[in-house]
Design a protein around this motif. Sequence first.
Motif, mmCIF file in Angstrom:
data_model
loop_
_atom_site.group_PDB
_atom_site.id
_atom_site.type_symbol
_atom_site.label_atom_id
_atom_site.label_comp_id
_atom_site.label_asym_id
_atom_site.label_seq_id
_atom_site.Cartn_x
_atom_site.Cartn_y
_atom_site.Cartn_z
ATOM 1 N N LEU A 126 15.350 -15.812 8.887
ATOM 2 C CA LEU A 126 14.015 -16.009 9.442
ATOM 3 C C LEU A 126 13.152 -14.762 9.268
ATOM 4 O O LEU A 126 11.927 -14.864 9.132
ATOM 5 N N VAL A 127 13.775 -13.584 9.293
ATOM 6 C CA VAL A 127 13.019 -12.361 9.014
ATOM 7 C C VAL A 127 12.513 -12.387 7.571
ATOM 8 O O VAL A 127 11.358 -12.040 7.285
ATOM 9 N N ILE A 128 13.390 -12.825 6.655
ATOM 10 C CA ILE A 128 12.975 -12.937 5.244
ATOM 11 C C ILE A 128 11.825 -13.932 5.113
ATOM 12 O O ILE A 128 10.844 -13.686 4.400
ATOM 13 N N ARG A 129 11.938 -15.051 5.799
ATOM 14 C CA ARG A 129 10.875 -16.054 5.764
ATOM 15 C C ARG A 129 9.566 -15.466 6.284
ATOM 16 O O ARG A 129 8.492 -15.675 5.699
ATOM 17 N N THR A 130 9.632 -14.723 7.398
ATOM 18 C CA THR A 130 8.431 -14.152 7.983
ATOM 19 C C THR A 130 7.803 -13.112 7.055
ATOM 20 O O THR A 130 6.573 -13.061 6.903
ATOM 21 N N ILE A 131 8.629 -12.290 6.417
ATOM 22 C CA ILE A 131 8.107 -11.284 5.488
ATOM 23 C C ILE A 131 7.382 -11.955 4.330
ATOM 24 O O ILE A 131 6.294 -11.523 3.912
ATOM 25 N N ALA A 132 7.977 -13.028 3.794
ATOM 26 C CA ALA A 132 7.331 -13.744 2.688
ATOM 27 C C ALA A 132 6.000 -14.346 3.126
ATOM 28 O O ALA A 132 5.003 -14.293 2.387
ATOM 29 N N LEU A 133 5.962 -14.913 4.325
ATOM 30 C CA LEU A 133 4.717 -15.493 4.826
ATOM 31 C C LEU A 133 3.664 -14.411 5.057
ATOM 32 O O LEU A 133 2.475 -14.592 4.708
ATOM 33 N N ARG A 134 4.074 -13.287 5.623
ATOM 34 C CA ARG A 134 3.131 -12.178 5.842
ATOM 35 C C ARG A 134 2.605 -11.667 4.504
ATOM 36 O O ARG A 134 1.431 -11.266 4.395
ATOM 37 N N ALA A 135 3.454 -11.659 3.484
ATOM 38 C CA ALA A 135 3.021 -11.203 2.163
ATOM 39 C C ALA A 135 1.918 -12.103 1.615
ATOM 40 O O ALA A 135 0.946 -11.615 1.008
ATOM 41 N N VAL A 136 2.042 -13.407 1.832
ATOM 42 C CA VAL A 136 1.003 -14.332 1.389
ATOM 43 C C VAL A 136 -0.320 -14.022 2.093
ATOM 44 O O VAL A 136 -1.392 -13.971 1.457
ATOM 45 N N LEU A 137 -0.272 -13.814 3.391
ATOM 46 C CA LEU A 137 -1.492 -13.539 4.152
ATOM 47 C C LEU A 137 -2.126 -12.217 3.724
ATOM 48 O O LEU A 137 -3.352 -12.116 3.591
ATOM 49 N N LEU A 138 -1.291 -11.188 3.495
ATOM 50 C CA LEU A 138 -1.815 -9.898 3.055
ATOM 51 C C LEU A 138 -2.391 -9.982 1.641
ATOM 52 O O LEU A 138 -3.419 -9.360 1.335
ATOM 53 N N LEU A 139 -1.746 -10.760 0.776
ATOM 54 C CA LEU A 139 -2.274 -10.943 -0.573
ATOM 55 C C LEU A 139 -3.642 -11.619 -0.539
ATOM 56 O O LEU A 139 -4.525 -11.294 -1.346
ATOM 57 N N SER A 140 -3.827 -12.544 0.381
ATOM 58 C CA SER A 140 -5.117 -13.224 0.499
ATOM 59 C C SER A 140 -6.209 -12.231 0.888
ATOM 60 O O SER A 140 -7.313 -12.243 0.318
ATOM 61 N N VAL A 141 -5.915 -11.365 1.861
ATOM 62 C CA VAL A 141 -6.893 -10.353 2.267
ATOM 63 C C VAL A 141 -7.149 -9.380 1.120
ATOM 64 O O VAL A 141 -8.301 -8.990 0.860
#
Length: 525
Positions: free
Chosen positions: A316-331
């Motif tokens: 779940l930590v890996i999943r959260t990191i991947a999701l955060r990466a998507v959000l940061l890439l968008s910004v």
Amino acid sequence: MTPPAPDSPPPPPDSIPQHEAPPTLGYRPGQRPTDSAPHRTDSIPESQSPPTLGYRPGKRAPESIPEDEAPPTERYRPGKRETAPKTGREILRLAVPAFLALVAEPLYLLADSAIVGHLGTVPLAGLGVAASVLLSATGLFIFLAYATTSSVAHALGAGSRPKALAYGLDGLWLSVAIGTVVALAVASAADPLAAAFGASDAAHAQAVTYLRISAIGIPGMFVTLAATGTLRGLLNTRTPLVASVIGLSANVALNVALVHGLHWGIAGSAWGTTIAHTGIGLALALAVLRQARAAAIQLSPHPARVLAAARDGIPLVIRTIALRAVLLLSVWAAAHLGDAPLAAHQVVATIWSVLAFAVDALAIAAQAIVGRDLGAGNLPAARAAIRTMLRWGVGYGILLGGLLAAAAGPIASIVTPDPAVQRYAVPALLVAAAGQLVAGYVFVADGVLMGAGDFRYLARAMVVSLTAYLPLAFAVRMRGVWGDPGTTLVALWCAFLVFMTVRALTLWWRLRTDTWATPTTGRPA
């Protein structure tokens, strides 16, 4: 053996030991109950059947189990179809308090921002930097809630409330350990963490002050996650709601008193938030501990189970990191378009997050109900609940998308008075509105697999979705160098919808069979 005459008096009730009570309605005194013995039950309505129907020697009588402790699947019979009204009522009973608790946090954060905002622009900017660090820390360890909900719900469905509470205690101990480490890290690294955001020197100083004080409350925040997950797994979403409303209301009152009454500035806001979140964590932990003590559960940590809980959280930590990466890439992609398009992107992202709360409440209900039903070995009931929640999720997505599309202009004007930001935001809001249908499916399906404990697949699926999004984000970033900012912002949100569509496909692929119903997690007894 000659059967007794029809008019012979039956033996008194106390002459038949309870453990020899007949399992069939057609039992007659003197007849040995066998599976082949003829009997009739069709002449007696089901509503009049005795409470011991189906009772077996050694099985605990249903009426001896308190209603609040008996798993709802206790009365499941193979072949019995779960009715939609019953499933719907249970979903609403869990989802409505969960939704209110979800929206409470951002509302009180908004109030906190308003209180600090009266101090000036610099303290508000410092609060924004510090809040980003704290939200990232709590978001990274959100598995303390999700994984705990799944394991507790499975044990509850299996009929072992003591084991469910033991798993909840494991989550609490793990949250204390991780929270302490993270608190020390944030307090000691507050300066470089705040500097990473590139704020002005004055705002940086405010952020460091807030972070060093708020770090004291991080263990309480993490305990809140684990205790909330435990109570959700026990099918109780009301207690977290009550604790959140009382605690966050106290947070606002403390901030007003400390910031403007005692003139402590941003430090007063940090102390108010720390006291409130610590109080919420303690209140929810006590709610779990009282139940554990009543069930005679050992309160001291069980090292093997705590380590197993930590291992369950790694995917779940890996999943959260991947999701955060998507959000940061968008910004990152939007930041190259200019201030107004970047502000418009933030407006759309905020509206997207607010709409997600409604469907996230269904995802929380899915975690608890699916985990409970799978723990009971009741896959048909789980499937029935999943079908209902997926229909609701898609339906809510269509409804919310339609409302957002119809009100995109007014919403943009309410959020920002800047005409340029409004002009960029409205087309992107229409794209976000079109994506609500997919989002409704994704959020609920994600909750289903969370409840099933299918954490490893969720991690792999999120990495696949991130991989699909990477080239799109880079392409949008490159287009921003020479393209029209408004069109590029729309392209960015279209790329984000591609990411959501890939997520939907990966989740649908998993749910099309029953492989997900075998959890990939497990803890020692």
